[in-house]
Design a protein around this motif. Sequence first.
Motif, short mmCIF file in Angstrom:
data_model
loop_
_atom_site.label_atom_id
_atom_site.label_comp_id
_atom_site.label_asym_id
_atom_site.label_seq_id
_atom_site.Cartn_x
_atom_site.Cartn_y
_atom_site.Cartn_z
N ASP A 63 0.83 -1.21 0.00
CA ASP A 63 0.00 0.00 0.00
C ASP A 63 0.86 1.26 0.00
N LEU A 64 1.93 1.24 0.78
CA LEU A 64 2.82 2.39 0.84
C LEU A 64 3.51 2.62 -0.51
N ARG A 65 3.96 1.55 -1.14
CA ARG A 65 4.59 1.68 -2.46
C ARG A 65 3.57 2.15 -3.50
N LYS A 66 2.35 1.67 -3.37
CA LYS A 66 1.30 2.12 -4.31
C LYS A 66 1.07 3.61 -4.14
N LEU A 67 1.05 4.08 -2.91
CA LEU A 67 0.90 5.52 -2.69
C LEU A 67 2.07 6.28 -3.32
N HIS A 68 3.28 5.77 -3.14
CA HIS A 68 4.47 6.38 -3.75
C HIS A 68 4.29 6.46 -5.27
#
Length: 176
Positions: free
Chosen positions: A78-83
């Motif tokens: 999820d964090l990488r997707k946000l990035h």
Amino acid sequence: MVAMLGRGQDALTWARWGDVGDAFGVVNSVASTMAVAALATTWILQTRDLRDQRAESAVQRTILERAESALQRSADIDLRKLHMDLIHMAIDTPHLARVWPHQSGVNEMTQSQHMYANLLIQHAWLQHTTNIASREEMISNVRYLFASPAVRAFWKETVESRESIYEDYSAATLKK
């Protein structure tokens, strides 16, 4: 009491009482043997139950650890997707890309290429961290990406940004 009872008794009566006592001795031995057998059976059953409980507890711990690991991977994804979403926004809206520290003073085309290179590298890393690609496949993918002059230029121009992040992280880790 025995002396009082025994005054008026003959030897035959005493022999009968002795036989009765011996009979109770046999019953007592049988009862004691049964009690020991019941105790041993109870101990064996409790040992089995304890072993089964420990095995079930180990299985539950494994399930919990896997669930925690899956939750951590999901949070990482999820964090990488946000990035990646933030990079997409910067590519779609060039004036937002100027907010990124390493993008100041770079022309719009180079800026878009840098953002896209970042997405490509993030994609290769995400495939590895989600177990879609092995470590070797990830290394192969990154080597392929770095064959591109634009990816190498992005990497070279953002080295200070990465070093500051990793140096801060390393120093904080070493203090712990």
